[in-house]
Structures are given as C-alpha cells and as structure tokens.
Write a protein that holds these residues in place. Structure first.
Motif, PDB file in Angstrom:
ATOM      1  N   PRO A   1       0.831  -1.208   0.000  1.00 16.13           N
ATOM      2  CA  PRO A   1       0.000   0.000   0.000  1.00 16.13           C
ATOM      3  C   PRO A   1       0.865   1.257   0.000  1.00 16.13           C
ATOM      4  N   THR A   2       0.327   2.329  -0.566  1.00 14.42           N
ATOM      5  CA  THR A   2       1.055   3.596  -0.603  1.00 14.42           C
ATOM      6  C   THR A   2       1.389   4.088   0.800  1.00 14.42           C
ATOM      7  N   LEU A   3       0.444   3.934   1.714  1.00 14.56           N
ATOM      8  CA  LEU A   3       0.683   4.339   3.100  1.00 14.56           C
ATOM      9  C   LEU A   3       1.309   3.185   3.872  1.00 14.56           C
ATOM     10  N   PRO A   4       2.507   3.352   4.417  1.00 10.42           N
ATOM     11  CA  PRO A   4       3.161   2.260   5.143  1.00 10.42           C
ATOM     12  C   PRO A   4       2.461   1.887   6.447  1.00 10.42           C
ATOM     13  N   THR A   5       1.502   2.696   6.874  1.00 13.40           N
ATOM     14  CA  THR A   5       0.778   2.391   8.118  1.00 13.40           C
ATOM     15  C   THR A   5      -0.425   1.485   7.880  1.00 13.40           C
ATOM     16  N   THR A   6      -0.690   1.113   6.611  1.00 11.73           N
ATOM     17  CA  THR A   6      -1.846   0.263   6.299  1.00 11.73           C
ATOM     18  C   THR A   6      -1.620  -1.161   6.814  1.00 11.73           C
ATOM     19  N   LEU A   7      -2.620  -1.717   7.435  1.00 11.12           N
ATOM     20  CA  LEU A   7      -2.583  -3.112   7.885  1.00 11.12           C
ATOM     21  C   LEU A   7      -2.633  -4.024   6.668  1.00 11.12           C
ATOM     22  N   ILE A   8      -1.728  -5.017   6.607  1.00  5.01           N
ATOM     23  CA  ILE A   8      -1.751  -5.969   5.501  1.00  5.01           C
ATOM     24  C   ILE A   8      -1.772  -7.392   6.043  1.00  5.01           C
ATOM     25  N   VAL A   9      -2.540  -8.243   5.360  1.00 11.35           N
ATOM     26  CA  VAL A   9      -2.628  -9.665   5.686  1.00 11.35           C
ATOM     27  C   VAL A   9      -2.143 -10.436   4.467  1.00 11.35           C
ATOM     28  N   MET A  10      -1.148 -11.292   4.656  1.00  2.72           N
ATOM     29  CA  MET A  10      -0.499 -12.003   3.556  1.00  2.72           C
ATOM     30  C   MET A  10      -0.725 -13.508   3.697  1.00  2.72           C
TER      31      MET A  10
ATOM     32  N   SER B   1      -5.544  -4.717   3.912  1.00  5.14           N
ATOM     33  CA  SER B   1      -5.333  -5.112   2.519  1.00  5.14           C
ATOM     34  C   SER B   1      -4.889  -6.572   2.502  1.00  5.14           C
ATOM     35  N   LEU B   2      -5.430  -7.349   1.546  1.00  4.50           N
ATOM     36  CA  LEU B   2      -5.146  -8.784   1.474  1.00  4.50           C
ATOM     37  C   LEU B   2      -4.256  -9.097   0.282  1.00  4.50           C
ATOM     38  N   TYR B   3      -3.286  -9.988   0.519  1.00  6.02           N
ATOM     39  CA  TYR B   3      -2.376 -10.433  -0.530  1.00  6.02           C
ATOM     40  C   TYR B   3      -2.304 -11.957  -0.500  1.00  6.02           C
ATOM     41  N   VAL B   4      -2.484 -12.574  -1.687  1.00  4.87           N
ATOM     42  CA  VAL B   4      -2.416 -14.033  -1.798  1.00  4.87           C
ATOM     43  C   VAL B   4      -1.363 -14.380  -2.838  1.00  4.87           C
ATOM     44  N   CYS B   5      -0.405 -15.230  -2.479  1.00  4.01           N
ATOM     45  CA  CYS B   5       0.655 -15.613  -3.421  1.00  4.01           C
ATOM     46  C   CYS B   5       0.934 -17.104  -3.295  1.00  4.01           C
TER      47      CYS B   5
END
Length: 703
Positions: free
Chosen positions: A546-555, A652-656
């Motif tokens: 995400p553009t904002l580094p403070t955004t919560l991300i789930v990978m 934000s969700l990321y699947v790899c």
C-alpha cells in the motif's frame, strides 16, 4: 542581456559596421559562433545522433532480420486485401501456447482445405482497424487469460480499447470465432475471451461457431483445443466451400545454409527483445541484460527436493531497475542432452554451427526466429525443444518417418487419445526423445528444420517474484526458485525436470563446483554468460505494498509464494528502523514440515523481533509425522474471529502461491466473513468487488 564590444573590434568593420577584408569576415564568423555557443549551450551538437548505430550495422541484417521486408502495415483490413487472405487468426499469448495454436491453425487451413489464412500477433496491428475487416473475411481469436483475469502483454492495447470504447464500437461486418485458454483454478477463468465475446456481440459482430475454452487445471488444454479445432475446420470448409485434402506439410519458412557468413554475423543465442504492443504506455518489461548471480544457497533441508535462493547484481545496468513486488524474467537454456539428442536424430550433429538464413514464404509475415543463426543456437536458445510433443504433432511427424514401423507407431499415437496417453505416461516425450523412441538409431533426414520452426513454440522467459526490497538493495535483487521435478506416472524412477528451474539449479551448483544433471552450456552464447550470468529482465507488477506504510496488511502464502512477502517484510522493517510508522503485518504461511521447507525461517524470526507487535506469523504444516496436516485455509477457519476483526480494520489482502491454494484461501476467507458477519451472497459479492476496485485485494498465482 547586453553584450559589449571593444571599440577597437568594432572599428575593424569600418564606420558603418561593414566588414572590409577576409580578416573582417573571419572575425565576424568567430564572434557569431561564440554567441551561438553561449546561447545554445551546445545543444545541437551534444544531442546524440539517433542514426549513429547504422554505421555499425550490416545493412542486409538490420534489426536481426533481412532488410528487404516491406514497411509494416498497421491496418489489418488493408493487409488482408493486399495479401488476398481469407481468414485472419489473432493470438494473444503469454506463455506461447496460444501463439503456437494460431500458427498451426493457419497452416492447417491452407494445407487441409486450401484456405488462405494468416496468424498475427494482436500487437502488430492497430486494434481500431478490426472494425474495417469486411464480411467476406473471417476472423478467429485465440486468447489466453492469466493472473487476475488479465490479458497477455501483446493483447493489452486491444483489451484496453474494447473495455474503454465498448459502448462506441460498431462491428456489423465482423464474422468471428473465439477460443480461450485459461485455468479453472483461477477465480477469473477465461475472463479475457468472455469479455471480448460479450463486447463483440453487443457491437453487432456475428459468431459463426460457439466459443471454445481450454482448461489447464488438469492438463486438458491440448485436448480441449483439438476438439474445438476439428469443429472449426469443418465449419470453415463449409462456409468457404472447400473440400478437405491430404495433410501434407507445406513450409511457411525457408531455411538455407550460407557458409560465407562468419560467426560474428550470427544470432548465437542472445534473446531477442519482444514488443508488448503498447504504443502509449511504458513497456511492462525492461531490456534483456546478462545479470551476474552473486550468491546461491539451498533453502530446503532435505535431499529429495531443492529450493534455491539466488541473488543477482544489477550493477551498471541502469536500464534494469526494479520495485518491490516486481518479477524477474529469466531466459532459459536447453540442456545439452536434449540439444544433442535432437541434432543426432536429425543428422545435424556435424552441421550444428553452419550459418543459416531464415526467410518467410510469401508476403505479410515476419519470422519470429532471428536470422542469420545456426541450428545449435536455434535448439538451445530460440525454440522450446523440452516441452511435451502434442498429439496432433505426433500424427504429423509420421509423414517424415524414416521407417515403416516408426510411421505406423506415430500414426497410431496421433489418432488415438488413449494410445497417446498410455505412451506418454511411460515415456518422457520431448521431440528428440520421441524421434529416438520411434526409430532407434535412425536419422530423420526427411524432417526439415523449417518444420520445427513452424511447429514448436519459441523459448519464452519464466517469471519469478523478486524476493527483496528495492528500498534496501536497489542494485541487488533476490529470487526464490522451487526446482521442478515430476516423476512419470508409470515410471516413477524417471523425472521430468522443469526447464528453467533446473537451469538455475545448475548455476547454483556451479558456485560450489558440484556437477549436476542435466548439463547446460552455462557460459552462454559466445561466452557472454561466463562468470555465473543469466539473461534476464524486469517485468512490472501490480502486486505492490500500500502507498501508506501504516496500512494493515494480511499475507497468505504457501511454499515459494513467500518470496514476494520477504521483500514486503524487509521494506517495512527498514522503514521502522529509521523511525517511520508502519502498520501491522500478519503472514499466514504454509509448508510441509518446519524442519525441511520452512523458507527463510531465521530471517522471519529476526524480522519478528525487529518489528515487534507489528509483525505476526501464523503457520500451517501439512506433513508433520504424528500430527494432522493443516493448510493455510484450515488456519483461516480456525482463527475465524480474529481474522474477521482484522478485516474490520480495513486491511489489505495479498495471496501468493499456486492457483489451487489461492482458490481454497479465497473460499475460506469468504466463508469466514459470511459466517462472522451474517452476510448473504449478495453482500459478500459487494464486499469482494469493493476490495478489488479499491486495490485492497491482490492475487499473484500460478499453475
């Protein structure tokens, strides 16, 4: 600005400022030159000459091809009229399968029915001119879908035109058929062909036969295509009033020897840049360079499987720069045993380095293989000789068979689906191996090299997620390579080795001076890869933090799918170390056994200490002795309440990972949210659409 002249200088021009002598004229010219130099800052003469390179090019071989080709026509309707073609077959291909289907179909139209057909790259013509194709011509579209329902690179401009201007398109004269290549493990299975057919029909185009679709989930692409092709050829024969003829090979290329050429004249294996067809946007892929592998290490702790970590130095290659989340495109080299086996079967073992010139038969086409070259370079670098031989190709090869027995064998395999799969379940059937199995010790002297160029796909790069952060190491990147080996179903002692992954394994083994099989010419064409180098390029990706580094991300990742997240974690750890605020990161990671294949375990533990509460790892191990196997989707369901709370924090969700894994993870996420929030299917669909549109859900899947 005011310029002052000395009165003495001025006086030399006489009372009225006019020059009287040659000296006067020289002084005036020098003064004018000085003024021009000051005002223009040397711009005209410092600008590089765009044609300077032509001084060093051999005029007969400009741009890798013979220079007597006519100027390219960008209007497909004009091209069809000028070359008197009856059918045009457009292809949009990422891995090369759709391209080879289109090229073979064009040949079959001509050979079996006498229909003049041309196969064309969608990017070679202006998409707008498709509307000008008259109703007397037929158009066929063979289109692949990959990733999140994306078109191939060469179909990008065509795709954008249709989607942006679909309401304004008017195609009443377009008579078409379409075939899509996809994988039902992906959420957007065959999305490209579905969207394009819908747009065509709304614009007034007329389909002259039902849409065909290939599903590669269970390896069914070839058979799906053969069934659709049989119906298509029958329909084409009826519409154009043609009778089927004997299927005898008619080449579209001419391959001739030219011993007068020197080695310096030849394309000896350096990859050729491919156009993506975009005329308005920056290219998705960088130039191809020879990059140095500076480090290689094994990541698995088991002798039965390999996964290697490679680091590459971008060094002085300023045109090759990456961003976190991008891909490295690696151009493979065929192993020695496949090259030598095929050269021997063709009787070319003594002539592999003879210069060859490749040209097209007829008008309106350009060879995809660079010319001039040699057979050794063709088989090792430019055409893919390591893939399985399709059933229809097996049947075609019978016409070149050196013995009656080999002809009967090939005809039997080509005509019977059952016989073909029984044979291939017991034998690893690349072209060289097939020729040797069908006629042991015989030379296939009647099999022309042009047939290989007409039939086999060109060698394409394989893409690897970059496993490092450009913020930390802008000139050095890493990739994680799971080495592919698959045993034959009925001969488990025989492994089918992945082309690129085993090539990279050989490079890794070269660091430790460990010889491994198969063998490769690791020094590359003319020694340009000497010193542990590979030909590679950077391909841009949408899989970004995400553009904002403070955004919560789930990978979510399994196996080598963790590679891209290694770069994500590195980047956020660096930001935190310099005092920047970072959001929480949760990694759901699955592998077989923590003692064998927990990739980057030590690095992840170090990052967890550095990031503290900002980083959490949730693991799933599927093959731990004495314990029930768990996969990533199982852990999501087990932590349903916690996961639902994360989604309420605008994560934000990321699947790899592999497509099958991504499908199960997506289903688990949706099931959990429906159960925890009391949603119905409509509400879930709204949420899913909003996540995609808002760039909050990203998939990077394969296989």
């Amino acid at each position: 600005m005011t310029f002052l002249m000395d009165s003495k200088v001025l006086s030399t021009f006489g009372q009225h400022g006019k020059p009287h002598t040659v000296l006067d004229l020289g002084s005036l010219a020098a003064l004018g030159f000085a003024l021009a130099f000051y005002l223009l800052k040397g711009t005209p003469w410092n600008r590089p000459d765009p044609y300077h390179r032509l001084w060093f090019e051999r005029p007969q071989f400009k741009d890798g091809f013979q220079s007597n080709q006519p100027a390219a026509i960008r209007n497909i309707a004009e091209q069809l009229e000028q070359t008197n073609q009856e059918v045009v077959i457009f292809w949009g291909s990422q891995s090369g399968t759709a391209e080879i289907f289109a090229l073979k179909l064009a040949r079959e139209c001509h050979i079996r029915y006498g229909i003049k057909a041309m196969a064309v790259d969608l990017s070679d013509y202006d998409s707008e001119t498709i509307s000008q194709i008259p109703e007397t011509k037929l158009a066929i579209f063979i289109l692949s879908t990959f990733g999140e329902g994306d078109p191939s690179d060469n179909a990008g401009r065509f795709w954008e035109l249709l989607r942006k201007e679909s309401s304004e398109l008017f195609l009443p004269s377009l008579h078409y058929a379409a075939f899509g290549l996809g994988n039902s493990n992906y959420k957007y299975y065959n999305n490209v062909v579905d969207v394009i057919v819908d747009v065509f029909n709304k614009a007034g185009a007329k389909a002259f036969m039902p849409v065909g679709k290939a599903d590669d989930a269970n390896g069914g692409t070839e058979e799906n295509y053969l069934m659709w092709k049989a119906d298509l050829l029958s329909v084409l024969g009826e519409k154009l009033n043609r009778q089927e003829r004997d299927n005898i090979y008619i080449p579209t290329l001419v391959v001739r020897e030219d011993p007068l050429l020197k080695p310096i004249d030849l394309h000896n294996g350096t990859p050729i840049e491919q156009s993506c067809g975009s005329k308005t946007k920056a290219p998705k892929i960088s130039s191809i360079q020879a990059l140095t592998v500076t480090q290689a290490r094994e990541l698995y702790n088991t002798p039965k499987r390999n996964c290697i970590h490679l680091e590459l130095d971008l060094g002085s290659h300023s045109q090759v720069r990456y961003k976190t989340g991008d891909y490295l495109a690696v151009y493979p080299i065929a192993p020695d045993e496949e090259v030598d086996g095929l050269l021997n079967a063709l009787g070319w073992q003594e002539n592999g380095s003879v210069p060859l010139i490749i040209s097209v038969c007829g008008e309106g086409a350009t060879p995809k293989i660079p010319s001039p070259t040699c057979a050794n370079a063709l088989l090792r670098h430019y055409i893919d000789i390591c893939g399985p031989v399709a059933r229809d190709v097996v049947k075609d090869l019978a016409q070149f068979a050196p013995t009656p027995e080999s002809k009967d064998l090939l005809l039997g395999l080509g005509k019977s689906k059952t016989a073909y799969y029984t044979f291939t379940n017991k034998n690893h059937v690349t072209l060289g191996r097939l020729l040797s199995l069908a006629a042991p010790g015989a030379v296939w002297k009647d099999l022309p090299l042009s047939y290989l160029l007409d039939t086999l796909p060109t060698t394409r790069p394989r893409y690897y997620s970059i496993a490092s952060s450009s913020v930390i190491s802008a000139q050095r990147l890493a990739i994680t390579v799971g080495v592919e080996t698959r045993p034959l179903p009925e001969e488990p002692s025989t492994d089918i080795k992945g082309l690129t992954s085993n090539y990279l394994l050989a490079i890794a083994n070269a660091f430790s001076k460990t010889e491994s099989l198969p063998l490769y010419q690791l020094t590359g064409p003319a020694g340009v890869l000497e010193g542990h180098k590979i030909h590679a390029a950077i391909r841009k990706s949408k899989f970004k933090l995400p553009t904002l580094p403070t955004t919560l991300i789930v990978m979510f990742a399994a196996g080598t799918g963790i590679a891209v997240f290694r770069g994500f974690i590195q980047e956020r750890a660096r930001l935190k170390s310099i005092g920047r605020g970072v959001g929480q990161m949760i990694l759901f990671f699955g592998c077989r056994n923590p003692e064998e294949d927990f990739l980057y375990h030590e690095e992840l533990e170090k990052a967890r200490k550095e990031l503290g509460r900002h980083f959490e790892i949730v693991t799933a191990f599927s093959r731990v002795p004495g314990r029930e196997g768990r996969y990533v989707q199982d852990v999501i369901r087990h932590k349903a309440e916690e996961f639902s709370e994360l989604m309420n924090k605008d994560a934000s969700l990321y699947v790899c990972g592999r497509a099958s894994m991504a499908r199960e993870v997506t289903k688990a996420v949706q099931d959990v949210l429906m159960a925890q929030n009391g949603w119905n299917q409509t509400k879930l669909d709204e949420w899913s659409d909003s996540m995609k549109r808002g760039n909050k859900w990203f998939d990077d899947v394969w296989g």
